[in-house]
Design a protein around this motif. Sequence first.
Motif, PDB file in Angstrom:
ATOM      1  N   PHE A 183       0.846  -1.187   0.000  1.00 54.57           N
ATOM      2  CA  PHE A 183       0.000   0.000   0.000  1.00 54.57           C
ATOM      3  C   PHE A 183       0.879   1.234   0.000  1.00 54.57           C
ATOM      4  O   PHE A 183       2.085   1.180   0.270  1.00 54.57           O
TER       5      PHE A 183
ATOM      6  N   LEU B 242      -4.515   0.814  -1.336  1.00 49.09           N
ATOM      7  CA  LEU B 242      -4.129  -0.581  -1.174  1.00 49.09           C
ATOM      8  C   LEU B 242      -3.982  -1.218  -2.549  1.00 49.09           C
ATOM      9  O   LEU B 242      -4.955  -1.379  -3.278  1.00 49.09           O
TER      10      LEU B 242
ATOM     11  N   THR C 161      -9.101   0.926  -3.219  1.00 47.27           N
ATOM     12  CA  THR C 161      -8.600  -0.190  -4.005  1.00 47.27           C
ATOM     13  C   THR C 161      -9.115  -0.011  -5.432  1.00 47.27           C
ATOM     14  O   THR C 161      -9.810   0.957  -5.730  1.00 47.27           O
TER      15      THR C 161
END
Length: 905
Positions: free
Chosen positions: A230, A243, A264
Motif C-alpha cells: 500500500f 491498497l 482499491t
Amino acid sequence: MKRSKRELDEMLDDLNAEIRSERLADSVVAGASERVWQRLNGENASAGAISAIAAGSARPVEHLRSCADFQSLIPSYLAGGLAAARTLLFEDHISECVPCRRALKEARHGSHTGRQLAIQHEKLARPTRQDSRPGGRQMLRWGLAAAAVLAIGLLSWPIWQRVTKNHGLLNGVVEAAEGEVYRVTDSRTELLRTGEKVLAGERLRTARGGRALVRLTDGSSVELGERGEFGFASNVDGPMLKLDRGAVIIEATSTSPNRLIVMTDESRIAAAGTIFAVNHGTKGDRLSVVDGQISLDQTGQPNRTQTLKPGDQLTTHVSIEKVPISQEISWSRNSARYQKMLDQVASLREQIDQQVSLPGNRYTTQLLDLMPERTALYLGLPNISATLARANQLLTENIEKSPELKAWWENEQSATGGQSNRRSIDQALAFARDFGSYLGDEITFGAEIDPQRKAQGDFLLIADLRDAAGLRNFIQKKLAAAGADSAAVVLVDDPRTYVAPAANAGADDRIYVWLGADLLAASPRAAALQRLAGRLDSPATRAFTANPFHEKIAAIYREGAGLLIAADLERLIVPALEADNNSAGDTAFARQIGFDNLRYFIVEVKEKEGRPYNRAVVSFRKNDHGITSWLATPGPMGALEFISPTASLVSAFVVREPMAIVDDLFATIRSTNPKSWDALVAFQSGKGIDLRQDLAAPLGSEYALAIDGPILPIPSWKAIFEVDDPQRLQQTIELIVGKLDQQIKADGKLGLALTKEVDGEKTFYQIKSLDFGLEADYIFAHGYLIAGPSRTLVENALKYRDSGNSILQSAKFKATLPADKQPNFSAIVYQDLGAVTKTLGKLAGDKGATINALLNGKAGLAYVYALDDQMIFSVNSEDGPLGISPSDFLALPGATGLGAIFNRK
C-alpha cells in the motif's frame, strides 16, 4: 529504464542550472557576435538596395526605430524585394500600427510613395511614438499574460489550497515489522526497519512471511499482511491510503478531522472510529467490519453508498466466498482483542435473548371492537416497554463489566451519520420505554381509507391505559421541552364536550390526544375522538363488530396474536376500480385478472409453540379465473429431482391447468387491448401456430427453474417442465424455430439451427444461434422436458434424478422446510446465499440487500400454500422460521432474520 516524474523533474532542474552557470570563452562570444553582425549587415544592405531603387536613394535604412523607418520599407515590401527577416518585422509592426497600416493601404493605391508618406506620418505619429516602440508593446503583452495568470490563479486557488493542504499530511511510521518489509519507489527498493517513515508517494511492501504495523500521522494504525502493498496519497477528500494488493486491518481513529479514505481498484472506503479489514486480490475485495461502521462505494455503482456495521462482510465479486470474520483477522497481532470484541457482542445478544422475552400472545382484545365502522387498515402491536427496559439494563451491566464492550459502545456513541447515529437510537428507545410504561398490553391503530378520496375517514390510535395521570404528566413535560412544537399536540379532557376551533374542525396538522380513565386515544381529527366516545358509551353503536373483516381479525386473536397487520382489500381495491379517474381499460384488466376477487391481506409475526412464526395470508373469493386460480393446491414436485444439492437458486410451482392460464391471458388482452389482440390473432394465423393448443395443451402442471452451477461465463440455468405430449410439443418447437430462422435470415443474418442427436434410447436436441454462438440443449425424459445452456448440464440433470442425489436430499434444503405437517407446496423459492444470490442482490439494489439481511448468509425458503379461498406465504431459513428477538430492538450487530430488516437504517 523507466524513471519517475520526480526524477525527471530533478534531472531537468540540474540541466538548467548547468546551462545557466556555464561560462563561455571570450573568443567564442566575439565570434558569434561577428557572425550575427555580418548577417544583419548583409540583410540590411540587401533591403537598403531595394529601398533605394524604389525611393530613388541608395542609402539603406540600417535601424528600424520609428514608424518613418518602417514606412520607408513599404516600396521594397510591395516590390517583393524585402529580406525575409525584415519582412517579418515589417508585417508584425503593420499588424499593430494603424497609421502604418493606412500608409501601406494608400501606397498600394498610389496616393503617396516612399519617403514623402513616411515623413508625413512621422509628424502625425510623433505624439504616440513612445507607445509604438517594440518595448512598449512587449510590456503590454506581458501585462495581459500576467492578468490571465492572475485570473486563473484566483479561480484555481481554492482547489489548489485544498489539495496542498492535504498533500503530505498522511504518512506513517513503522512501529513493528516481522520478516522482510520494503520501501518501494519507481526507481529503487530498500529494506525498512522499525522506526523508519513511509512518506506520501512511497509504497510499503511485505514479502512472503512479512508483516508490518504502521502508525499514521492521523493516529490510525494499519496492519499489513504478507505479500501486501500500500501507499499514501491525498486528494480533495482528504488523506488517502491506496491498497495495491494484499490484506490490511485498519483501526481508523475517531479524532481525525477527516475520515480516513482507503482506496482499491474495486472500492472506496471512508471510516472514522472503526476497526475493519480489507482483503484486496486479483478478483476483487472482501471487506469485514469488526467495530464501528464504514461507508463503501463500489466501482461501477455510482451514487450508491453502502454502510457496513459490526459483523458485516461484503465481497465485490460473485466468485469471492464469504468467510467468518474471525478467520479474516486471525493473522493480526491483535486478533485476540478483535475476536474478544466480536465474541462479547455476540454473547451479549445471546444473553439478552435468553433472559428477556417478548410479550406473550394476546388472545382477547376490546380495542378491536372500538374501531371505526369502515376500518380498512388495522395494526395490533404488543407493548414492548418492559422488554426494552430489561434489555437495556442487561446492556448497561455488561458494558460496565467488559472493557471490550465499553470500547465498542463508546465507538457506537461517537459515530455519526444521519439515521445511523447511535444517540438517536438511544433516545428513541428511551422514549418508547418510558411512554410504554404507562400503557397496557396492546397498542392498536385503525384507519378508514376511501380510495376514491370522496370522504374523510377516521384515523385512530387506541391503547389500554394503566396510569392516566402519570402519562399526562409525561406528555406535558415532553411538550414543555419541545417549546413551540407543543402546539402540535392538543390534550383533550373529554371529547364529548370538547369543541375544536372552526379552522380545526376537520383534519389539520394537530394531533388530538384523549386520556380517559383506562384508555388512550389519539387522532388528527377531534371528531374521530367524539365518535369513539359514542361507541364507548353505547356498545350497540359499535358497527365494526358486524363487519366480516372484524371477524377475520378476531379469529387471529383467538389463536394468539403478536405483531398483526391486516388490510381489507375489498374496501380498498373495489372502490378504487370504480373511481372516476380510472380508464375503462385499466378497470377491465384488473377485473379480468381477478383483483376484484381479493378480500383480505393479513401479516402475522409471533411465537407459536415456543418457536418464531411468520406468515402472510391473502384471502379471496373462490373462482375459476384470474391469478388466484392459477396455482394448484399443494402437490408433489418431481421436477426438483433434476436439480443438484448445491443449486444456488430454485423456483418451482404447480398450476391447475396451463390452458386455463392462457385463456385468462387471452381474455384479458381481448377485453383491454383490442389492437394487441388483433395482432396476436394475425401472428398465430400467419405463423400457423395455435399457442393454446400447440404450446399450452402439451404441458403438464409442474415447472421448475434453477441456477445450478457457475454463473460465469454463461449462467448455468436449468428449466424443467412436465410434458404430457412430448411429440406435439416438439413439433411446436420445430415450427417456432423454423419461423424465427426465416425471419432472422430475412434480416441478413445467419439464423438458428435445430439439430438432434440420438444416444442409445436418449434423443438430445440443440437450438443454436449461428450469429452469437449461444445454445439451448434439451431432452424429453421421465415425462419432463429438461433444458439448459449445454448438453453437459442436461446430462448431469438426468444423473441427479437417476442417482437420487438431488436437492431434495440436500441438508441445507431440508433444514429450511417448515414443521407444519404439510407434505407439499404450491410454490417455492429456495436460495442458498452464495455467488448467485450476491449477484442477484446487487442487481436488485436495496431489495437485494434486504434479502441478504433477511437470511443473514443462510439458505432460505419462501413457500406458498394455495387453498380454495386463500394463499398462505411464509419464509424459513436454515435456523427455522424467521422472527424478531429482544436484542433486535437495541440495534445490536449480528441481527438475523426479520430482526436484520428491523435494524436496517
